[in-house]
Design an enzyme around this catalytic site. Structure first.
Site, PDB file in Angstrom:
ATOM      1  N   GLU A 259       0.884  -1.173   0.000  1.00  0.00           N
ATOM      2  CA  GLU A 259       0.000   0.000   0.000  1.00  0.00           C
ATOM      3  C   GLU A 259       0.916   1.215   0.000  1.00  0.00           C
ATOM      4  O   GLU A 259       1.596   1.487   0.983  1.00  0.00           O
ATOM      5  CB  GLU A 259      -0.923  -0.036   1.225  1.00  0.00           C
ATOM      6  CG  GLU A 259      -2.095   0.920   1.109  1.00  0.00           C
ATOM      7  CD  GLU A 259      -1.797   2.269   1.718  1.00  0.00           C
ATOM      8  OE1 GLU A 259      -1.576   3.217   0.927  1.00  0.00           O
ATOM      9  OE2 GLU A 259      -1.762   2.388   2.955  1.00  0.00           O
ATOM     10  N   CYS A 293      -1.686   8.927   3.086  1.00  0.00           N
ATOM     11  CA  CYS A 293      -1.413   8.578   1.690  1.00  0.00           C
ATOM     12  C   CYS A 293      -2.599   8.844   0.770  1.00  0.00           C
ATOM     13  O   CYS A 293      -2.423   9.092  -0.418  1.00  0.00           O
ATOM     14  CB  CYS A 293      -0.979   7.114   1.592  1.00  0.00           C
ATOM     15  SG  CYS A 293      -2.115   5.973   2.409  1.00  0.00           S
TER      16      CYS A 293
END
Length: 507
Positions: A259, A293
């Site tokens: 990720e 993020c």
């Protein structure tokens, strides 16, 4: 607000016990809001990694954890959720003094997310299809066939500094739910809450099921990825380091979940409700000082709304209070370190040099009571073009780029013009139109009239260079299993096995 903290010492947590580093060294953890030393933590070595992996290996191979009935493992996951709730105050404190996350966010979101995740995956574990029976085939002969899903083995989790506890649980919960064991390498800036988390989880799982080795990425992280007895690697962090992880994992063909970074586009349509869209867009980018993020760092605004939207954003941003994360009145805390602050400021300077207009923030600030902290004003740029550095590279800080568009197709094209594809958003009163736009956006999650709405029962992960695989939801359970096909022939007589004639002919 000044809060004095005692300097604590944290060893590794291996095989259910606190263990000193084999090298005898420690590293220091500082509070990013005050600059104060808050902890000394064991500096891991390759030997420490080996000890932890072997403990996890023994717990997987020789213990009863992997063969425990899923209903019993589900009960353990529920027990973990109760432990997290019981220790919420200490976990939140350790998280706040090392990551700079506000106690308002950690207490009202992070702790609840972790509790919900373990309980949700516990329920999924009970429902999970560990064995699937296939239809009896007409050819080549009668047979029973099963598809079994089995635990992978020893999992390595390498976690980031922005949401250390939450992202650790994204890996711990599915790994344990499926009967695996795990070794975690938390980020060196923020190991404290993960160590505490491992300690409380160890109270309800066998020794060796969960382990934490602290230290640098080059020493501990790479040793974990390279270790021949590690079966899976799950990493959250930058795309650059994700490429490195992939390269190392290739040496032993390890299963990987990555990720990675994002540069998420946020599109306002002409009919957007600005009373919701403006605070929602700032929530999308300035939460945790932009160090998430999936932050919506590129805001695409139609020509006819551009000036009105910019004025509204600047007014709202000016109301945000920077302060000590331990103060419940604080809206925005510090960035993680002096190095990160300098990186963000260099991006801000780059934006100005490339011709973007700075309309809000853009400077580091001194917060009373936190004079040694690393604070940056919420920053907004206008007149940004999508090819600018600040619009293409992940800044990981409180910086919003407002980009003008003339028609929706142009906005969608610019939104997708990036190496990333983690998240995206659309603001409109026309939900059906939003769905049409969402279909065209290259992102793993699309929020309509909201942002940061991750769910424990829904997958999260990215397109393109934002990662491989999914975390959260039922998809995360699949990622921590391997698939086995078992075929049992039901043809007892040799003469009924005519397919053997393919080799033996008429003999």
């Amino acid at each position: 607000m000044t809060v004095n903290v005692d300097v604590q010492t944290f060893p590794h947590f291996i095989n259910g016990k606190w263990e000193q580093s084999s090298g005898g060294e420690t590293f220091e953890v500082y509070n990013p809001a005050t600059g104060e030393l808050v902890a000394k933590v064991a500096k891991g070595t390759e030997k420490d990694v080996d000890i932890a992996v072997k403990a996890a290996r023994a717990a997987f191979d020789k213990g009863g954890w992997k063969t425990m009935n899923p209903k019993e493992r589900a009960k353990v996951l529920y027990a973990i959720s109760y432990k997290i709730a019981e220790h919420a105050q200490e976990l939140a404190y350790l998280e706040a003094i090392s990551s700079g996350g506000t106690v308002r966010r950690i207490g009202n979101s992070d702790i609840l997310q972790m509790v919900d995740l373990f309980q949700t995956l516990a329920n999924f574990t009970v429902e999970y299809s560990f064995s699937e029976t296939l239809p009896v085939p007409p050819f080549p002969g009668p047979a029973h066939n099963f598809i079994w899903r089995e635990p992978i083995g020893v999992c390595a989790a390498i976690t980031p500094w922005n949401l250390p506890m939450v992202i650790a649980t994204w890996k711990i919960a599915p790994a344990l739910a499926m009967g695996n064991t795990i070794v975690i390498k938390p980020a060196s800036y923020t190991p404290l809450s993960t160590l505490k988390l491992a300690e409380i989880i160890s109270e309800v799982v066998p020794p060796g099921v969960i382990n934490v080795v602290t230290g640098g990425g080059a020493e501990v992280g790479e040793a974990l990825v390279n270790h021949p007895q590690v079966d899976k690697v799950a990493f959250t962090g930058s795309t650059e380091i994700g490429r490195r992880i992939m390269g190392l994992a290739a040496g032993t063909i390890k299963n990987t979940t990555l990720e990675l970074g994002g540069k998420s586009p946020n599109i306002l349509l002409e009919d957007a409700d600005l009373n919701i869209a403006l605070p929602g867009s700032l929530f999308g980018v300035f939460l945790h000082s932009g160090q998430l993020c999936e932050s919506g760092t590129r805001l695409f605004v139609p020509d006819k709304l551009y000036d009105q939207v910019v004025a509204g954003l600047v007014a709202l941003a000016g109301k945000l209070k920077l302060g000590n994360p331990l103060d419940p009145a604080t809206d925005v805390g510090p960035v993680i370190s002096k190095k990160q602050k300098e990186t963000i400021l260099s991006y801000i300077e780059s934006g100005k040099q490339e011709g973007a207009t700075l309309v809000c923030g853009g400077k580091d600030v001194t917060v009373p009571g936190c004079e040694q902290g690393h604070f940056i004003e919420p920053t907004i740029f206008t007149n940004v073009t999508n090819d600018m550095k600040i619009a293409q590279e992940e800044i990981f800080g409180p910086v919003l780029c407002v980009i003008r568009y003339s028609d929706l197709d142009e906005a969608i094209q610019m939104a997708n013009d990036t190496i990333y594809g983690l998240a995206a958003g659309v603001w409109t009163r026309d939900v059906n139109k939003a769905y049409q736009v969402a279909r065209k956006l290259q992102a793993g999650v699309v929020w309509i009239n909201d942002w940061h709405m991750l769910r424990s029962d829904a997958p999260f992960g990215g397109y393109k260079q934002s990662g491989i695989g999914r975390e959260l939801g039922k998809h995360s359970l699949d990622a921590y299993t391997q698939v086995k096909h078992v075929h049992t022939s039901m043809s007892p007589e040799l003469d009924r096995r005519n397919w053997y004639g393919i080799l033996f002919g008429q003999n």
